[in-house]
Design a protein around this motif. Sequence first.
Motif, PDB file in Angstrom:
ATOM      1  N   ILE A   1     -26.724  -5.992 -37.081  1.00  0.00           N
ATOM      2  CA  ILE A   1     -27.949  -5.498 -37.707  1.00  0.00           C
ATOM      3  C   ILE A   1     -29.176  -6.219 -37.157  1.00  0.00           C
ATOM      4  O   ILE A   1     -30.281  -5.658 -37.125  1.00  0.00           O
ATOM      5  CB  ILE A   1     -27.840  -5.635 -39.237  1.00  0.00           C
ATOM      6  N   SER A   2     -28.985  -7.444 -36.678  1.00  0.00           N
ATOM      7  CA  SER A   2     -30.121  -8.203 -36.126  1.00  0.00           C
ATOM      8  C   SER A   2     -30.686  -7.561 -34.872  1.00  0.00           C
ATOM      9  O   SER A   2     -31.790  -7.909 -34.433  1.00  0.00           O
ATOM     10  CB  SER A   2     -29.689  -9.635 -35.813  1.00  0.00           C
ATOM     11  N   GLU A   3     -29.957  -6.628 -34.264  1.00  0.00           N
ATOM     12  CA  GLU A   3     -30.404  -6.046 -33.006  1.00  0.00           C
ATOM     13  C   GLU A   3     -31.730  -5.318 -33.145  1.00  0.00           C
ATOM     14  O   GLU A   3     -32.505  -5.232 -32.183  1.00  0.00           O
ATOM     15  CB  GLU A   3     -29.322  -5.108 -32.465  1.00  0.00           C
ATOM     16  N   ARG A   4     -32.024  -4.800 -34.331  1.00  0.00           N
ATOM     17  CA  ARG A   4     -33.322  -4.140 -34.520  1.00  0.00           C
ATOM     18  C   ARG A   4     -34.458  -5.119 -34.289  1.00  0.00           C
ATOM     19  O   ARG A   4     -35.487  -4.775 -33.706  1.00  0.00           O
ATOM     20  CB  ARG A   4     -33.407  -3.555 -35.940  1.00  0.00           C
ATOM     21  N   TYR A   5     -34.263  -6.355 -34.716  1.00  0.00           N
ATOM     22  CA  TYR A   5     -35.297  -7.377 -34.523  1.00  0.00           C
ATOM     23  C   TYR A   5     -35.285  -7.908 -33.101  1.00  0.00           C
ATOM     24  O   TYR A   5     -36.339  -8.232 -32.532  1.00  0.00           O
ATOM     25  CB  TYR A   5     -35.086  -8.513 -35.526  1.00  0.00           C
ATOM     26  N   LEU A   6     -34.109  -7.994 -32.519  1.00  0.00           N
ATOM     27  CA  LEU A   6     -34.024  -8.464 -31.138  1.00  0.00           C
ATOM     28  C   LEU A   6     -34.726  -7.499 -30.190  1.00  0.00           C
ATOM     29  O   LEU A   6     -35.401  -7.926 -29.241  1.00  0.00           O
ATOM     30  CB  LEU A   6     -32.557  -8.621 -30.736  1.00  0.00           C
ATOM     31  N   LYS A   7     -34.580  -6.205 -30.433  1.00  0.00           N
ATOM     32  CA  LYS A   7     -35.256  -5.216 -29.592  1.00  0.00           C
ATOM     33  C   LYS A   7     -36.770  -5.317 -29.724  1.00  0.00           C
ATOM     34  O   LYS A   7     -37.501  -4.942 -28.799  1.00  0.00           O
ATOM     35  CB  LYS A   7     -34.793  -3.814 -29.974  1.00  0.00           C
ATOM     36  N   ALA A   8     -37.236  -5.821 -30.859  1.00  0.00           N
ATOM     37  CA  ALA A   8     -38.680  -5.994 -31.082  1.00  0.00           C
ATOM     38  C   ALA A   8     -39.165  -7.367 -30.618  1.00  0.00           C
ATOM     39  O   ALA A   8     -40.301  -7.760 -30.919  1.00  0.00           O
ATOM     40  CB  ALA A   8     -39.009  -5.803 -32.563  1.00  0.00           C
ATOM     41  N   ASN A   9     -38.293  -8.097 -29.907  1.00  0.00           N
ATOM     42  CA  ASN A   9     -38.642  -9.421 -29.367  1.00  0.00           C
ATOM     43  C   ASN A   9     -39.030 -10.419 -30.461  1.00  0.00           C
ATOM     44  O   ASN A   9     -39.953 -11.213 -30.293  1.00  0.00           O
ATOM     45  CB  ASN A   9     -39.778  -9.301 -28.346  1.00  0.00           C
ATOM     46  N   ASP A  10     -38.319 -10.373 -31.572  1.00  0.00           N
ATOM     47  CA  ASP A  10     -38.586 -11.303 -32.667  1.00  0.00           C
ATOM     48  C   ASP A  10     -38.024 -12.682 -32.315  1.00  0.00           C
ATOM     49  O   ASP A  10     -36.803 -12.851 -32.167  1.00  0.00           O
ATOM     50  CB  ASP A  10     -37.935 -10.775 -33.952  1.00  0.00           C
ATOM     51  N   ALA A  11     -38.886 -13.658 -32.179  1.00  0.00           N
ATOM     52  CA  ALA A  11     -38.478 -14.992 -31.732  1.00  0.00           C
ATOM     53  C   ALA A  11     -37.568 -15.678 -32.743  1.00  0.00           C
ATOM     54  O   ALA A  11     -36.609 -16.373 -32.363  1.00  0.00           O
ATOM     55  CB  ALA A  11     -39.716 -15.849 -31.467  1.00  0.00           C
ATOM     56  N   ASP A  12     -37.855 -15.502 -34.047  1.00  0.00           N
ATOM     57  CA  ASP A  12     -37.022 -16.135 -35.073  1.00  0.00           C
ATOM     58  C   ASP A  12     -35.592 -15.598 -35.028  1.00  0.00           C
ATOM     59  O   ASP A  12     -34.625 -16.367 -35.151  1.00  0.00           O
ATOM     60  CB  ASP A  12     -37.613 -15.872 -36.465  1.00  0.00           C
ATOM     61  N   MET A  13     -35.441 -14.291 -34.848  1.00  0.00           N
ATOM     62  CA  MET A  13     -34.105 -13.713 -34.816  1.00  0.00           C
ATOM     63  C   MET A  13     -33.377 -14.109 -33.537  1.00  0.00           C
ATOM     64  O   MET A  13     -32.151 -14.319 -33.544  1.00  0.00           O
ATOM     65  CB  MET A  13     -34.170 -12.192 -34.947  1.00  0.00           C
ATOM     66  N   LEU A  14     -34.105 -14.228 -32.450  1.00  0.00           N
ATOM     67  CA  LEU A  14     -33.487 -14.674 -31.209  1.00  0.00           C
ATOM     68  C   LEU A  14     -32.957 -16.098 -31.362  1.00  0.00           C
ATOM     69  O   LEU A  14     -31.855 -16.420 -30.900  1.00  0.00           O
ATOM     70  CB  LEU A  14     -34.497 -14.600 -30.068  1.00  0.00           C
ATOM     71  N   GLU A  15     -33.712 -16.931 -32.048  1.00  0.00           N
ATOM     72  CA  GLU A  15     -33.261 -18.303 -32.305  1.00  0.00           C
ATOM     73  C   GLU A  15     -32.018 -18.305 -33.192  1.00  0.00           C
ATOM     74  O   GLU A  15     -31.067 -19.064 -32.955  1.00  0.00           O
ATOM     75  CB  GLU A  15     -34.389 -19.092 -32.973  1.00  0.00           C
ATOM     76  N   ALA A  16     -32.019 -17.442 -34.210  1.00  0.00           N
ATOM     77  CA  ALA A  16     -30.862 -17.353 -35.105  1.00  0.00           C
ATOM     78  C   ALA A  16     -29.626 -16.867 -34.349  1.00  0.00           C
ATOM     79  O   ALA A  16     -28.511 -17.347 -34.578  1.00  0.00           O
ATOM     80  CB  ALA A  16     -31.169 -16.418 -36.271  1.00  0.00           C
ATOM     81  N   LEU A  17     -29.816 -15.916 -33.429  1.00  0.00           N
ATOM     82  CA  LEU A  17     -28.690 -15.422 -32.647  1.00  0.00           C
ATOM     83  C   LEU A  17     -28.131 -16.521 -31.756  1.00  0.00           C
ATOM     84  O   LEU A  17     -26.915 -16.695 -31.657  1.00  0.00           O
ATOM     85  CB  LEU A  17     -29.124 -14.231 -31.800  1.00  0.00           C
ATOM     86  N   ASN A  18     -28.997 -17.268 -31.122  1.00  0.00           N
ATOM     87  CA  ASN A  18     -28.529 -18.361 -30.269  1.00  0.00           C
ATOM     88  C   ASN A  18     -27.736 -19.384 -31.068  1.00  0.00           C
ATOM     89  O   ASN A  18     -26.743 -19.939 -30.590  1.00  0.00           O
ATOM     90  CB  ASN A  18     -29.709 -19.022 -29.572  1.00  0.00           C
ATOM     91  N   ALA A  19     -28.158 -19.620 -32.306  1.00  0.00           N
ATOM     92  CA  ALA A  19     -27.437 -20.562 -33.167  1.00  0.00           C
ATOM     93  C   ALA A  19     -26.043 -20.046 -33.510  1.00  0.00           C
ATOM     94  O   ALA A  19     -25.115 -20.835 -33.726  1.00  0.00           O
ATOM     95  CB  ALA A  19     -28.234 -20.814 -34.445  1.00  0.00           C
ATOM     96  N   MET A  20     -25.873 -18.716 -33.524  1.00  0.00           N
ATOM     97  CA  MET A  20     -24.573 -18.131 -33.836  1.00  0.00           C
ATOM     98  C   MET A  20     -23.556 -18.387 -32.725  1.00  0.00           C
ATOM     99  O   MET A  20     -22.366 -18.159 -32.905  1.00  0.00           O
ATOM    100  CB  MET A  20     -24.710 -16.621 -34.056  1.00  0.00           C
ATOM    101  N   GLY A  21     -24.001 -18.841 -31.589  1.00  0.00           N
ATOM    102  CA  GLY A  21     -23.089 -19.140 -30.494  1.00  0.00           C
ATOM    103  C   GLY A  21     -22.116 -20.260 -30.800  1.00  0.00           C
ATOM    104  O   GLY A  21     -21.163 -20.479 -30.036  1.00  0.00           O
ATOM    105  N   PHE A  22     -22.312 -20.958 -31.918  1.00  0.00           N
ATOM    106  CA  PHE A  22     -21.409 -22.046 -32.316  1.00  0.00           C
ATOM    107  C   PHE A  22     -20.434 -21.612 -33.407  1.00  0.00           C
ATOM    108  O   PHE A  22     -19.713 -22.437 -33.963  1.00  0.00           O
ATOM    109  CB  PHE A  22     -22.226 -23.251 -32.803  1.00  0.00           C
ATOM    110  N   ASP A  23     -20.421 -20.307 -33.730  1.00  0.00           N
ATOM    111  CA  ASP A  23     -19.500 -19.806 -34.739  1.00  0.00           C
ATOM    112  C   ASP A  23     -18.059 -20.072 -34.295  1.00  0.00           C
ATOM    113  O   ASP A  23     -17.756 -20.109 -33.097  1.00  0.00           O
ATOM    114  CB  ASP A  23     -19.714 -18.309 -34.961  1.00  0.00           C
ATOM    115  N   LYS A  24     -17.171 -20.254 -35.264  1.00  0.00           N
ATOM    116  CA  LYS A  24     -15.773 -20.581 -34.958  1.00  0.00           C
ATOM    117  C   LYS A  24     -14.859 -19.355 -34.925  1.00  0.00           C
ATOM    118  O   LYS A  24     -13.691 -19.471 -34.564  1.00  0.00           O
ATOM    119  CB  LYS A  24     -15.235 -21.579 -35.992  1.00  0.00           C
ATOM    120  N   ASP A  25     -15.370 -18.183 -35.302  1.00  0.00           N
ATOM    121  CA  ASP A  25     -14.546 -16.981 -35.354  1.00  0.00           C
ATOM    122  C   ASP A  25     -14.727 -16.183 -34.065  1.00  0.00           C
ATOM    123  O   ASP A  25     -15.854 -15.861 -33.668  1.00  0.00           O
ATOM    124  CB  ASP A  25     -14.935 -16.122 -36.561  1.00  0.00           C
TER     125      ASP A  25
END
Length: 746
Positions: free
Chosen positions: A528-552
């Motif tokens: 669902i975050s992709e809507r914000y990523l397509k709009a170049n939302d910096a906060d959501m891009l930062e949140a997505l990068n943080a998800m790179g440490f997920d364990k699943d």
Amino acid sequence: MKHLLLICLVTILFSSCQEEEKIYKDKIYEKPEINPNPELVALSPQESMERIHLPEGFKIELVASEPMVSEPIALAWDGNGRMYVAQMNTYMQDADATDENEPWSRVMLLDDTDGDGVMDKSSVFIDSLVLPRIILPLDDRVIVGVTYDRNLYSYRDTDNDGVADEKILILGDPDRDNRNLEHQDANMIWGIDNWLYVSNDPFRYRFENDRLIRDTLPEPMPGQYGLTQDEVGRLFFSRAGGEIPALGFQQNPAYGQLTLKDHWDESFIEPWPIVGNIDVQGGLRRVRAEDNTLNTFTAVSGQEVYLGDKMPGAYGDLFIPEPVGRLIRRAKVNHVDGKIVLENPYEKTEFLASTDPLFRPVFSSTGPDGSLYIADMYRGIIQEGNWVGKGSYLREMVDKYGYDKFFQRGRIYRVYHEETTLGEKPQLLNKSAGELIQYLSHPNGWWRLNAQKLIILKKDMSVVPELESIVKGNEGFFQTLFKDDKDYGIERVHALWTLEGLHAESKELVKIAMKDKDPRVRAAAVRISERYLKANDADMLEALNAMGFDKDAEVLQQVVLSARIHSEETKAMVTQIKDNYPNNELLVATTAENLNPSFSEIQMLKNKYKMTNGGSQIVAGYVIFKDFCSACHGADGKGIDQLAPSLVGSPRVTGDPETTIKILMNGLTGPVDGKEFNGPMAPAAQYDDTEIANVLSYIRGHLNNEGTVWRVTVGYVRDAYKDKKGYWTLKELEENPGLPAEKKSK
């Protein structure tokens, strides 16, 4: 003190419930003696049902039969539990498919008015259709699509007489679909992500403002007849032409196709019928010599991920009808480090199998009562006419045993466990959006998906705060004690997607959901975050990068897929995931595609041929090749053992294009280069001259570097051999003189 006593009471009650819970383990039936040559006799529904075998404890009941229904091909229910049945009434009424394309098919509306589970009321909801193949109830409207017509309409019964009297165009497309009916779009479903998917073509759809909006995908859908989704919206396709019981399930098709090795073991594609069936397209090579039973899946269709609550232990399993084998395969869907692996839980046996040779299960679906429904066309011929032409093995069997004598019947069954109680008939259509929210946590996925869809269609924004509260987990003290998070995590998934469907998901809520303890919720939030990523939302891009440490692993896969929107900004994160999981097959493949800017085959072809003459033909031809040819000739065109020969380096392909055009016009039968294959190649004359020129340009130009084919050349060949009847053989092609040189391709 009062809270302490309450906690003790709840704990005692919860423990008591757990002690009383029964654990079901299937005990498969003892196989009856196989009849290698069954007599073709039309049985009554009751007689036929007695020949259906199920694991111990499972029951099968008749829901409807002829004359109430005939030639049923698909089922669907509206929010009030009324059943719509798509009927292909003209399908293979004889071996020559006479009148098959006449507008004589129907959509029936069935209802159970006394609550006994048997349909006792019927009406012709829509009459005079050409082979209906899409049926999707919305609210009191139903989307219906038919064969050869790319337009889609919504139908409604405005005066409550059981007959549709309103027809509205919701997607206009004037181009006729020229493909064989087995290769056209079918089985539209409303995905949990609020996109509407079909079985093939590079499109998905969104229902907005009472119209369908088309979205182009990077690759054509991989399926034929049959499409289903699991509880989080993972799609499962099947491909009868390629004898593939399940495919396309490793990632959402919005990101292209991904196939991993060993997604089932070798024994998985070997079916275990309990009746001899030599009416198989591949001939005797496709049956076991000792008992004439099918040895490879061949006609898989109408599959369903069971999301009901009346077959304990089967929730989330994939059920795959095989009408040539007269059986239904049950597949356990195992998640192995994120990779999906299918497994037959029974040893050389099937979940459901019949000794009635006319039993033809073609569709399955989870019903509102929690049981598994099965549509049985109950007929002789099950293969379409292009594969039953004179001179084919199938035609010989049809004529010899009289398979063409059995048609215009049909049965609908439901299967459930005898120690369960079937659920109530729904009454959802008149409920408010607020009243529907409670069903987002229903144990039967049919209720959850329909509640989500209906809330979105009502467009009532007053429910947004309550949906947000569910996503945040604010259910209250008493409710939380009773909720098993494994079950209620799926409620938060549905609440989140319902908000997305209402266009009401806030950025902050999505970021909260990214931290949910349930990986299903986290993965949904990333999508669902992709809507914000397509709009170049910096906060959501930062949140997505943080998800790179997920364990699943499945969450990480979704992170990598969503990161394609910002490939440069997320490249370091994706690379780190690749380095952290060097032995995870799923993540290695997904990150490799992410880091490759030409992961889409279509995009690669566009880049390669954009400056060349005929490049647009090659790109357009690839789509037809993927849909029509690759099922038998392979995605790389190098052939599939026993199905079809290689097109790469083939003298029929690299030589005079007239030969290949002839084969596409009339098909080909007999040995090729000394090898026998699985039945004849079906003709493709239904494609127009431009389409045939395009697919040949892809085969010749891309796979063989032999140049493109002119549309006019196809027209000349079509006209010159318009009186040719039946398939070609290689001997005939060698003996038949060619066209004058000036009429051939450059």
